[in-house]
Structure formats: C-alpha cells, structure tokens
Write a protein that holds these residues in place. Structure first.
Motif, PDB file in Angstrom:
ATOM      1  N   ILE A 132      45.525  37.995  74.762  1.00  0.00           N
ATOM      2  CA  ILE A 132      46.319  38.283  73.562  1.00  0.00           C
ATOM      3  C   ILE A 132      45.552  37.868  72.309  1.00  0.00           C
ATOM      4  O   ILE A 132      45.482  38.614  71.323  1.00  0.00           O
ATOM      5  CB  ILE A 132      47.678  37.556  73.632  1.00  0.00           C
ATOM      6  N   LYS A 133      44.952  36.679  72.343  1.00  0.00           N
ATOM      7  CA  LYS A 133      44.197  36.209  71.179  1.00  0.00           C
ATOM      8  C   LYS A 133      42.996  37.102  70.888  1.00  0.00           C
ATOM      9  O   LYS A 133      42.645  37.329  69.724  1.00  0.00           O
ATOM     10  CB  LYS A 133      43.746  34.764  71.399  1.00  0.00           C
ATOM     11  N   SER A 134      42.379  37.625  71.944  1.00  0.00           N
ATOM     12  CA  SER A 134      41.197  38.476  71.747  1.00  0.00           C
ATOM     13  C   SER A 134      41.544  39.807  71.092  1.00  0.00           C
ATOM     14  O   SER A 134      40.674  40.461  70.511  1.00  0.00           O
ATOM     15  CB  SER A 134      40.501  38.718  73.086  1.00  0.00           C
ATOM     16  N   ILE A 135      42.816  40.205  71.164  1.00  0.00           N
ATOM     17  CA  ILE A 135      43.252  41.468  70.566  1.00  0.00           C
ATOM     18  C   ILE A 135      43.010  41.474  69.059  1.00  0.00           C
ATOM     19  O   ILE A 135      42.700  42.503  68.459  1.00  0.00           O
ATOM     20  CB  ILE A 135      44.753  41.717  70.862  1.00  0.00           C
ATOM     21  N   LEU A 136      43.125  40.293  68.436  1.00  0.00           N
ATOM     22  CA  LEU A 136      42.992  40.207  66.986  1.00  0.00           C
ATOM     23  C   LEU A 136      41.551  40.071  66.519  1.00  0.00           C
ATOM     24  O   LEU A 136      41.287  40.067  65.323  1.00  0.00           O
ATOM     25  CB  LEU A 136      43.819  39.027  66.467  1.00  0.00           C
ATOM     26  N   LYS A 137      40.621  39.946  67.462  1.00  0.00           N
ATOM     27  CA  LYS A 137      39.210  39.898  67.072  1.00  0.00           C
ATOM     28  C   LYS A 137      38.817  41.220  66.423  1.00  0.00           C
ATOM     29  O   LYS A 137      39.211  42.298  66.849  1.00  0.00           O
ATOM     30  CB  LYS A 137      38.330  39.642  68.291  1.00  0.00           C
ATOM     31  N   GLY A 138      38.010  41.130  65.383  1.00  0.00           N
ATOM     32  CA  GLY A 138      37.602  42.345  64.689  1.00  0.00           C
ATOM     33  C   GLY A 138      38.573  42.766  63.603  1.00  0.00           C
ATOM     34  O   GLY A 138      38.320  43.732  62.886  1.00  0.00           O
ATOM     35  N   THR A 139      39.719  42.043  63.473  1.00  0.00           N
ATOM     36  CA  THR A 139      40.662  42.306  62.387  1.00  0.00           C
ATOM     37  C   THR A 139      40.544  41.181  61.360  1.00  0.00           C
ATOM     38  O   THR A 139      39.825  40.212  61.565  1.00  0.00           O
ATOM     39  CB  THR A 139      42.119  42.372  62.898  1.00  0.00           C
ATOM     40  N   ARG A 140      41.253  41.303  60.271  1.00  0.00           N
ATOM     41  CA  ARG A 140      41.212  40.248  59.246  1.00  0.00           C
ATOM     42  C   ARG A 140      42.047  39.037  59.654  1.00  0.00           C
ATOM     43  O   ARG A 140      42.016  38.003  58.995  1.00  0.00           O
ATOM     44  CB  ARG A 140      41.716  40.779  57.917  1.00  0.00           C
ATOM     45  N   TYR A 141      42.788  39.174  60.747  1.00  0.00           N
ATOM     46  CA  TYR A 141      43.669  38.103  61.194  1.00  0.00           C
ATOM     47  C   TYR A 141      43.062  37.409  62.408  1.00  0.00           C
ATOM     48  O   TYR A 141      43.054  37.954  63.509  1.00  0.00           O
ATOM     49  CB  TYR A 141      45.061  38.667  61.513  1.00  0.00           C
ATOM     50  N   LYS A 142      42.544  36.208  62.213  1.00  0.00           N
ATOM     51  CA  LYS A 142      41.854  35.482  63.272  1.00  0.00           C
ATOM     52  C   LYS A 142      42.797  34.482  63.934  1.00  0.00           C
ATOM     53  O   LYS A 142      43.431  33.670  63.256  1.00  0.00           O
ATOM     54  CB  LYS A 142      40.639  34.736  62.701  1.00  0.00           C
ATOM     55  N   ALA A 143      42.871  34.528  65.256  1.00  0.00           N
ATOM     56  CA  ALA A 143      43.749  33.641  66.009  1.00  0.00           C
ATOM     57  C   ALA A 143      43.014  32.369  66.396  1.00  0.00           C
ATOM     58  O   ALA A 143      41.832  32.389  66.746  1.00  0.00           O
ATOM     59  CB  ALA A 143      44.264  34.353  67.255  1.00  0.00           C
ATOM     60  N   SER A 144      43.729  31.247  66.330  1.00  0.00           N
ATOM     61  CA  SER A 144      43.173  29.974  66.782  1.00  0.00           C
ATOM     62  C   SER A 144      44.294  29.140  67.383  1.00  0.00           C
ATOM     63  O   SER A 144      45.476  29.448  67.225  1.00  0.00           O
ATOM     64  CB  SER A 144      42.510  29.224  65.620  1.00  0.00           C
ATOM     65  N   ALA A 145      43.923  28.071  68.065  1.00  0.00           N
ATOM     66  CA  ALA A 145      44.910  27.235  68.751  1.00  0.00           C
ATOM     67  C   ALA A 145      45.833  26.539  67.750  1.00  0.00           C
ATOM     68  O   ALA A 145      45.441  26.226  66.630  1.00  0.00           O
ATOM     69  CB  ALA A 145      44.198  26.206  69.620  1.00  0.00           C
TER      70      ALA A 145
END
Length: 247
Positions: free
Chosen positions: A78-91
């Motif tokens: 799920i977190k990897s889905i946002l890679k490459g977008t302006r919205y970066k996921a972190s813990a």
C-alpha cells in the motif's frame, strides 16, 4: 418465515466473520497532504487497489488510517503505491513529534497584558512547543505538537479566556473584522451565517464577550459589507466603541 430468516442468517454469518477476520488497519504519515483536495487525491489513488477497503484522514497530523484485507494486500504494498507521486508515505508512531504552526488573530487582545495572560496560560501546556505574541497586529503564533494537542483545543482555551481567535495570514489581501453581537445571539448560528458571507475565510464567536470575529479577503468585501450582510441575515451586529483597556 422466522425460521427461514434465521437459517439464511446462519449460512451468511461464517462468511461475514471471515471477512471481518481478514480486515486489518494501520496508520501512515503522508508528506505533502495539506488539504481536503490532497486527501481526496490520495483516497482515489489508494482505493483503486484491490484489498484497500476504506480510509480516514487527519489533515492536521497529515496521516491516513487504512483498513485493508490482509489476504489481498500488505502495508508495504500500500505504501509503495504512493511512490512516484507528490505524496510520500512514511511510518507513523503515537509518540512521534509532529510540529505544526498556527497564527491566530484576536482583535480583543488589546495590549501587552492581554498577551502576557495568553503566554502564561499556555506556558508548559502539553503539546505547546513555542509562542510569539505580536500585540501591534493582535495575533499570536503557536508552534505545537499535533500528536499531543490540536488547533481546535488551542482556540477553545483562548475562547474560555475571553478572546475571539480567527485564522491569521500575513497577506495584504487579508483583513479582519470584529463586531459585537447581542447577548441572546446563538453563537453557532452567528458563525455559520458569517461563514456563508462572500469572501469570508474564517469566523468565530465568543459567548462570554458577545463578539464575532471574521477573517476575510479584502479584494472582494469590506467590513461595512460584512456588517450589512450580518444584519440582513438577522444578526444585530454592531461595531465596538474604541477600546479602553482595563487590564
């Protein structure tokens, strides 16, 4: 008929419980998610993935809590889905420090004594990192930990102290209006009416002080038009007399 309903309910119950057993959730921080539009974009992107069931957002913390089917997708996926977008996921962790800044304008913060009362009240309060009062512009800047307090609580405390805080911006296109309202005015109704007026960004009322404060875009309206709009809507607002501080 009752027996038949119970029979079908018994058949469906194992499938329902199985679906519930497969559901898990976790919370992540999302860098760059600052507004409802950002959250909507994140939601649309994640819900396209099979296994992502629902999401809830906390824009102040910039977090989203994701419910998902762990038999179909994993948190890392799920977190990897946002890679490459302006919205970066972190813990995200409950003991994280999430610093946010907020400026609040208070036309009823009249003098340094008023500012000192505010500083003393918030000093040492959980979640408050630092403060800076600007009496000449009637505003206080708060830096706070969004994991331990929130904007709403800060505004609530100021209201209890007798102030009427609204959003503060440094832009020359933004101005602030301050009115007195009758004691029997429904403050929630007054706020809703003020927010419905053209070019109003924020509004707040103080039942104790019988005041209504407004943040507005001065390119599109004026204090006089706001006063007229309030009166037309049934709020008998008036401009305050010049203040004589008794602090």
């Amino acid at each position: 008929m009752k027996t038949l309903i119970l029979f079908f309910a018994a058949l469906l119950m194992p499938a329902y419980l199985s679906a519930q057993d497969n559901t898990d959730s976790f919370t992540i921080r999302i860098k760059g998610m600052r507004c409802e539009e950002c959250a909507h974009k994140v939601k649309n992107r994640l819900l396209k993935e099979d296994g992502v069931e629902r999401l809830s957002f906390d824009l102040e913390k910039r977090t989203t809590t994701i419910c998902y089917d762990h038999t179909k997708i994993s948190p890392d996926s799920i977190k990897s889905i946002l890679k490459g977008t302006r919205y970066k996921a972190s813990a995200y962790h409950e003991n994280d420090t999430i610093l946010r800044g907020m400026g609040l304008q208070m036309s009823d913060m009249h003098c340094q004594n008023c500012a000192n009362r505010i500083m003393k009240r918030f000093e040492g309060m959980e979640g408050i990192d630092s403060m800076a009062a600007h009496v000449d512009r009637h505003y206080v800047f708060f830096r706070y930990d969004a994991n331990r307090t929130c904007k709403a609580h800060i505004r609530e405390v100021l209201g209890e102290m007798g102030f009427t805080p609204v959003n503060y911006y440094t832009s020359k296109d933004i101005s602030f209006a301050y009115f007195l309202i009758p004691e029997d005015t429904d403050v929630d109704e007054a706020i809703d009416l003020a927010l419905s007026l053209e070019a109003v960004d924020d509004a707040n009322a103080n039942k104790r002080r019988h005041s209504l404060a407004i943040t507005y875009a001065n390119k599109y309206t004026t204090e006089e038009k706001l006063l007229e709009g309030l009166r037309s809507a049934g709020i008998k607002a008036t401009l305050p007399a010049p203040h004589q501080c008794k602090e």
